[in-house]
Design a protein around this motif. Structure first.
Motif, mmCIF file in Angstrom:
data_model
loop_
_atom_site.group_PDB
_atom_site.id
_atom_site.type_symbol
_atom_site.label_atom_id
_atom_site.label_comp_id
_atom_site.label_asym_id
_atom_site.label_seq_id
_atom_site.Cartn_x
_atom_site.Cartn_y
_atom_site.Cartn_z
ATOM 1 N N PRO A 43 0.801 -1.229 0.000
ATOM 2 C CA PRO A 43 0.000 0.000 0.000
ATOM 3 C C PRO A 43 0.829 1.273 0.000
ATOM 4 C CG PRO A 43 -0.890 -1.599 1.553
ATOM 5 C CD PRO A 43 0.437 -2.124 1.109
ATOM 6 N N GLU A 44 1.967 1.279 0.743
ATOM 7 C CA GLU A 44 2.792 2.482 0.784
ATOM 8 C C GLU A 44 3.332 2.837 -0.605
ATOM 9 O OE1 GLU A 44 2.995 -0.014 2.956
ATOM 10 O OE2 GLU A 44 3.562 0.677 4.957
ATOM 11 N N VAL A 45 3.869 1.817 -1.286
ATOM 12 C CA VAL A 45 4.359 2.047 -2.651
ATOM 13 C C VAL A 45 3.184 2.404 -3.552
ATOM 14 C CG1 VAL A 45 5.447 0.955 -4.651
ATOM 15 C CG2 VAL A 45 6.364 0.548 -2.354
ATOM 16 N N GLY A 46 2.035 1.799 -3.265
ATOM 17 C CA GLY A 46 0.838 2.040 -4.061
ATOM 18 C C GLY A 46 0.382 3.486 -4.064
ATOM 19 N N ILE A 47 0.647 4.218 -2.974
ATOM 20 C CA ILE A 47 0.243 5.633 -2.936
ATOM 21 C C ILE A 47 1.398 6.553 -3.306
ATOM 22 C CG2 ILE A 47 -1.557 5.193 -1.236
ATOM 23 C CD1 ILE A 47 0.232 6.553 0.867
ATOM 24 N N GLY A 48 2.494 5.950 -3.806
ATOM 25 C CA GLY A 48 3.581 6.759 -4.344
ATOM 26 C C GLY A 48 4.778 6.972 -3.447
ATOM 27 N N MET A 49 4.841 6.266 -2.315
ATOM 28 C CA MET A 49 6.008 6.415 -1.446
ATOM 29 C C MET A 49 7.226 5.743 -2.069
ATOM 30 S SD MET A 49 4.541 5.866 2.412
ATOM 31 C CE MET A 49 3.363 6.996 3.136
ATOM 32 N N THR A 50 8.380 6.265 -1.771
ATOM 33 C CA THR A 50 9.620 5.751 -2.350
ATOM 34 C C THR A 50 10.185 4.609 -1.508
ATOM 35 O OG1 THR A 50 10.927 7.370 -1.125
ATOM 36 C CG2 THR A 50 10.175 8.001 -3.330
ATOM 37 N N ILE A 51 11.177 3.951 -2.057
ATOM 38 C CA ILE A 51 11.938 2.913 -1.342
ATOM 39 C C ILE A 51 13.419 3.306 -1.431
ATOM 40 C CG2 ILE A 51 12.474 0.448 -1.159
ATOM 41 C CD1 ILE A 51 10.042 -0.050 -3.009
#
Length: 315
Positions: A43-51
């Protein structure tokens, strides 16, 4: 054919966590992946958060509202974005039969997720991750389990069983609703319901008996929810023993006195915790091959999922 199951991407081994790592669950990745077609979501990546990224946390405001915020800056709020993402995902989840979520995650945790308050303390009991809360509220019949809880043999067996059962329900009932399809499905799960919840066994039995009074579409929704709620209850040794004794009764005219006693002893040994349930079940399945019974041969309780999963070894 594999069964479609959602999973937190990090639990499947994808390096999507805030620190660039993962939380791979070996049982899911190595064993369940043979039977489940996992659909990974972060979900975090899904809303555009980076890694990698800054950590996030759940914050309870004075008014009681829970917010998903940056761990260093409470003014950076991701709550609405995460809720919208979850709702969007759920519209594509009609084919899912279960979901494995990441424990303790402020987005994916199923229970006891740390819930902070502005002074830095945490609320006893914690909360539920924002994404998983939406999932469980919108799809309350769906089997959902955390990766960490899959280490417990009883919880593991119960979750996998529920996934296979929901898949069986969809395959058996399908889009062509009929009285006959519901009655046949329910008949195959009578002993299962007896083991998981004697109360639900009676309640759902009465529900099925009244099926002709229902609109079938409405009955579908009601039966699915009551059935999945019932089997979420873990089968106790006492209830399983009652079912095993019930099964034994079907062979009273076929077995010798010695065979009856041997089976009774094995059932009691299981009840006392000296044998796994597989031992009396193996004997019962053996006798069922020798003395076939059409009703028993259809009972899901005897063979609920692939034997290769070895889920009943610890029960």
């Amino acid at each position: 054919m594999t069964i479609s199951v959602g999973i937190s991407a990090c639990v499947l081994g994808q390096k999507v966590r805030f620190d660039g790592g993962h939380k791979q669950n070996r049982f899911a990745a190595d064993e369940l992946s043979k039977y489940f077609d996992f659909k990974p979501v972060c979900p975090e990546v899904g809303i555009g958060m980076t890694i990698p990224r800054r950590a996030i946390r759940l914050l309870q405001l004075p008014a009681g509202d829970e917010r998903l915020v940056d761990s260093k800056d409470n003014d950076i709020d991701f709550t609405s974005q995460m809720q919208e993402f979850a709702q969007q995902q759920i519209t594509h989840f009609g084919g899912l039969r279960g979901y494995v979520v990441c424990a303790k995650s402020p987005t994916c945790g199923m229970e006891r997720v740390k819930l902070h308050i502005p002074n830095g303390n945490t609320v006893p009991g914690g909360s539920v991750g924002v994404y998983t809360r939406e999932l469980m509220e919108k799809m309350p019949w769906l089997p959902v389990e955390e990766d960490g809880r899959l280490q417990d043999p009883v919880l593991r067996e119960n979750f996998v069983f529920r996934v296979f059962s929901l898949n069986d329900f969809y395959n058996s009932i399908g889009d062509n609703l009929s009285y006959d399809a519901f009655v046949k499905f329910h008949s195959r799960y009578k002993l299962v319901l007896m083991a998981h919840s004697p109360i639900a066994y009676k309640d759902i039995g009465r529900l099925v008996a009244s099926i002709k009074e229902w609109d079938l579409t409405e009955f579908y929704v009601e039966y699915r929810q009551q059935f999945m709620d019932a089997i979420k209850n873990r089968a106790s040794k006492k209830n399983n023993t009652n079912v095993l004794m019930h099964l034994q009764g079907y062979f009273k005219r076929s077995l010798t006195k010695e065979q009856k006693q041997e089976l009774a002893d094995l059932i009691m040994s299981y009840r006392e915790g000296n044998q796994p349930i597989l031992v009396p079940l193996a004997i019962i399945n053996h006798y069922l091959k020798q003395y076939p019974d059409p009703y028993l041969q259809l009972q899901t309780f005897l063979n609920p999922y692939p034997e290769e999963l070895k889920l009943r070894y610890g029960l």
